[in-house]
Design a protein around this motif. Structure first.
Motif, mmCIF file in Angstrom:
data_model
loop_
_atom_site.group_PDB
_atom_site.id
_atom_site.type_symbol
_atom_site.label_atom_id
_atom_site.label_comp_id
_atom_site.label_asym_id
_atom_site.label_seq_id
_atom_site.Cartn_x
_atom_site.Cartn_y
_atom_site.Cartn_z
ATOM 1 N N PRO A 180 0.804 -1.240 0.000
ATOM 2 C CA PRO A 180 0.000 0.000 0.000
ATOM 3 C C PRO A 180 0.833 1.285 0.000
ATOM 4 O O PRO A 180 0.269 2.370 0.035
ATOM 5 N N VAL A 181 2.169 1.166 -0.002
ATOM 6 C CA VAL A 181 3.030 2.348 0.086
ATOM 7 C C VAL A 181 3.659 2.633 -1.282
ATOM 8 O O VAL A 181 4.300 1.764 -1.876
ATOM 9 N N THR A 182 3.469 3.866 -1.773
ATOM 10 C CA THR A 182 4.079 4.313 -3.018
ATOM 11 C C THR A 182 4.783 5.639 -2.755
ATOM 12 O O THR A 182 4.154 6.606 -2.314
ATOM 13 N N ARG A 183 6.077 5.681 -3.058
ATOM 14 C CA ARG A 183 6.847 6.897 -2.778
ATOM 15 C C ARG A 183 7.224 7.669 -4.041
ATOM 16 O O ARG A 183 7.683 8.805 -3.947
ATOM 17 N N SER A 184 7.074 7.067 -5.224
ATOM 18 C CA SER A 184 7.308 7.796 -6.476
ATOM 19 C C SER A 184 6.499 7.132 -7.579
ATOM 20 O O SER A 184 6.163 5.940 -7.503
ATOM 21 N N ILE A 185 6.159 7.930 -8.596
ATOM 22 C CA ILE A 185 5.298 7.463 -9.679
ATOM 23 C C ILE A 185 5.829 8.003 -10.999
ATOM 24 O O ILE A 185 6.223 9.162 -11.094
ATOM 25 N N HIS A 186 5.807 7.160 -12.019
ATOM 26 C CA HIS A 186 6.132 7.583 -13.382
ATOM 27 C C HIS A 186 4.922 7.290 -14.268
ATOM 28 O O HIS A 186 4.591 6.122 -14.502
ATOM 29 N N VAL A 187 4.235 8.336 -14.729
ATOM 30 C CA VAL A 187 3.124 8.170 -15.665
ATOM 31 C C VAL A 187 3.714 8.173 -17.073
ATOM 32 O O VAL A 187 4.199 9.196 -17.557
ATOM 33 N N LEU A 188 3.676 7.027 -17.718
ATOM 34 C CA LEU A 188 4.259 6.886 -19.045
ATOM 35 C C LEU A 188 3.368 7.493 -20.121
ATOM 36 O O LEU A 188 3.850 8.054 -21.104
ATOM 37 N N SER A 189 2.056 7.373 -19.943
ATOM 38 C CA SER A 189 1.111 7.922 -20.916
ATOM 39 C C SER A 189 -0.278 7.954 -20.305
ATOM 40 O O SER A 189 -0.580 7.241 -19.346
#
Length: 592
Positions: free
Chosen positions: A224-233
């Motif tokens: 449940p833990v997310t510290r960074s995100i990369h939206v590709l599209s």
């Protein structure tokens, strides 16, 4: 909400009887052996389905919600043919009119009280004209996908606002009545993909890549833990809780190195889903420009889809939106005077349009579609003599790139170019298509070019019609299953595809996107043109000129033709020398 895998069953007989076919994913062409799939009754098990009577999602769809449809009348059809279909997962946000943004803000709940129509970001509602609005009482989103924020400046709680009506704050999932700023999502919604990372700044650790809705990250073996995100599209909505509940965060294409970047106080992400766009059939964007009498798209406005040799005398544009295509604006009537070239986008002031504050636009003209790769030659002497500079891409400053910007003649071999007086695309502009200018000084009054760039256009779908034989260039529908696909003249039919598009110099057919038009065999008069893998080397590119001739860029002076004669392959596409006595070399490009 329904987050199950979409499923639909088609039956050969009414009332769910007879042979049954079940689908759970998009199908762009359901035909077999040239025969359309026929459905006498349907059961939609889950999801929202769009059914089309033509392949490749062409024509208006039938929209079917979960339930039973015992006969054709139940879903409003007269013909049982189902040639393509596409599911929309219920619960995923959907946008239909991404290019037509408009929202109406009401002072009170139930669409009562004062109202304001907006079509661009609102930094702070309390700064709108007239008595200030403390918050949004109710809201109609007529077009586009928006994000509402609890506080001014796009901060605080976030709420995704799809097209539809919101009678009060509870209907957009608000924590309270506060909604003070609005932001329009201006992006490509296609092919959504994102990656969630457990570590900050994409460092080593667990990650999960998504291309569709995920109601619980634990289902993917991710915590449940997310510290960074990369939206590709695409555009995504991430949620604090499972099953798309709790605090929501709207994510556009780009990188988010920490939770603060997406507006969160902590790192909890338990579910995520993309915003999906309902797409129309392949077509060219309709050229359209909107002119406003005041800056920031305010005041009176007029909308045009065709050239205007003289704008209304009393109307003075001070801002504009280009909805489709590219346009050239002139400060004189009949397309005379200084030019200002604008591509698709928003221009809130005259300065943004590249005009002086005193400029008055008197006429405007569409930039024609083109089918050639950008190529331009700048010469240091008149008549294309002296030093030569060949360019294929934009140059913000010829001097900064190490070139001498002294130019006395210009030859445009491909594409449509904008040449600018100064660097960074400033100063006077000149729009040039394929042309030769022997004296740049006589043409422009200058002896230099500061900067230049080729115009880009969206993908254009078209048919290629022989002007002489009045038939269309086509390929079999199963061309992609073959090593090479025959390219022949035929009448439009269900057994072949005559819809083409132009991409980076390649001529491609919509049924075989991994293949392109290429010449096989010895390169000479009569060599056949077929569809072949686009990865074949050397790369074979084409251009189409204004007279309707299709030129091979690899085989000099060779153009597309039809073999003719009486043999079995008389309708096959070939290449041939340019010859006035062969009218089969002239084609009509019918843009869809």
């Amino acid at each position: 909400q329904d987050y199950r895998v979409p499923a639909i069953s088609l039956f050969a007989e009414e009332n769910g009887d007879g042979a049954r076919l079940t689908f759970s994913d998009s199908a762009e062409d359901t035909r077999a052996g040239g025969q359309a799939l026929a459905a006498a009754s349907i059961i939609v098990h889950s999801g929202l389905w769009l059914l089309y009577s033509k392949p490749f999602f062409d024509d208006d769809p039938y929209v079917l919600e979960p339930g039973g449809y015992p006969n054709l009348t139940a879903w409003g059809a007269k013909d049982p043919a189902i040639c393509s279909m596409h599911p929309i997962r219920l619960g995923c946000p959907v946008v239909e009119r991404a290019g037509e943004p408009q929202a109406v803000i009401y002072e009170a709940t139930g669409f009562q009280g004062r109202s304001f129509a907006v079509s661009r970001d609102v930094y702070d509602l309390r700064r709108l004209p007239g008595p200030p609005l403390p918050t949004v009482g109710s809201l109609r989103v007529l077009g586009g996908c928006w994000v509402g924020y609890e506080k001014e400046g796009f901060r605080g709680h976030q709420y995704l606002l799809e097209e539809g009506e919101y009678h009060d704050w509870t209907q957009w999932g608000g924590y309270d009545e506060e909604l003070v700023s609005l932001r329009l999502l201006r992006t490509d919604f296609s092919a959504p993909a994102l990656v969630l990372f457990e570590a900050m700044d994409f460092e080593a650790g667990g990650s999960v890549e998504l291309s569709e809705a995920l109601p619980d990250t634990q289902l993917a073996g991710y915590g449940p833990v997310t510290r960074s995100i990369h939206v590709l599209s695409g555009v995504w909505v991430a949620y604090e809780g499972p099953n798309f509940s709790g605090e929501q965060y709207v994510l556009e294409k780009g990188v988010y190195r920490s939770c603060e970047d997406w507006g969160a106080a902590d790192c909890r992400i338990a579910s995520a889903q993309p915003v999906l766009q309902v797409r129309a059939a392949p077509s060219a964007p309709l050229p359209q420009i909107q002119l406003f009498s005041e800056p920031d798209f305010l005041g009176d406005h007029v909308c045009f889809e065709d050239d205007q040799s003289a704008l209304p005398a009393a109307f003075v544009p001070r801002s504009c939106r280009v909805r489709g295509g590219s346009w050239t604006l002139f400060d004189g009537q009949a397309f005379a005077g200084e030019q200002h070239v604008l591509s698709e986008g928003e221009y809130p002031t005259l300065s943004a349009m590249g005009c002086l504050s005193s400029t008055v636009i008197r006429s405007l003209q569409k930039v024609p579609v083109f089918f050639s790769e950008p190529s331009i030659f700048l010469h240091g002497l008149e008549c294309f003599e002296g030093k030569e500079i060949e360019l294929n891409n934009e140059v913000r400053s010829l001097q900064a790139e190490g070139f001498n910007n002294h130019v006395l003649s210009v030859r445009v071999k491909g594409g449509i170019w904008v040449l600018c007086e100064h660097g960074d695309f400033r100063g006077r502009q000149w729009l040039l298509d394929c042309t030769e200018i022997t004296s740049w000084m006589t043409y422009s009054g200058l002896q230099h070019v500061g900067s230049l760039y080729p115009l880009r256009q969206r993908r254009i779908y078209f048919r290629i019609r022989s002007r002489e034989l009045e038939r269309f260039l086509s390929v079999p529908d199963d061309a992609e299953d073959m090593k090479a696909g025959r390219v022949v003249l035929s009448s439009p039919s269900d057994q072949s595809s005559s819809v083409w598009y132009y991409e980076e110099g390649l001529i491609k057919n919509q049924v075989a996107p991994t293949m392109s038009l290429q010449v096989i065999g010895p390169a000479g008069k009569g060599a056949k043109a077929v569809l072949w893998s686009q990865n074949r080397m050397p790369r074979q590119t084409w251009s189409i000129d204004s007279s309707g001739r299709i030129h091979s860029q690899m085989f000099e002076d060779m153009i597309l033709d039809i073999k003719g004669g009486r043999s079995y392959d008389r309708d096959h596409a070939i290449i041939w020398d340019t010859a006035e006595e062969r009218p089969t070399q002239i084609w009509d490009i019918q843009v869809l």
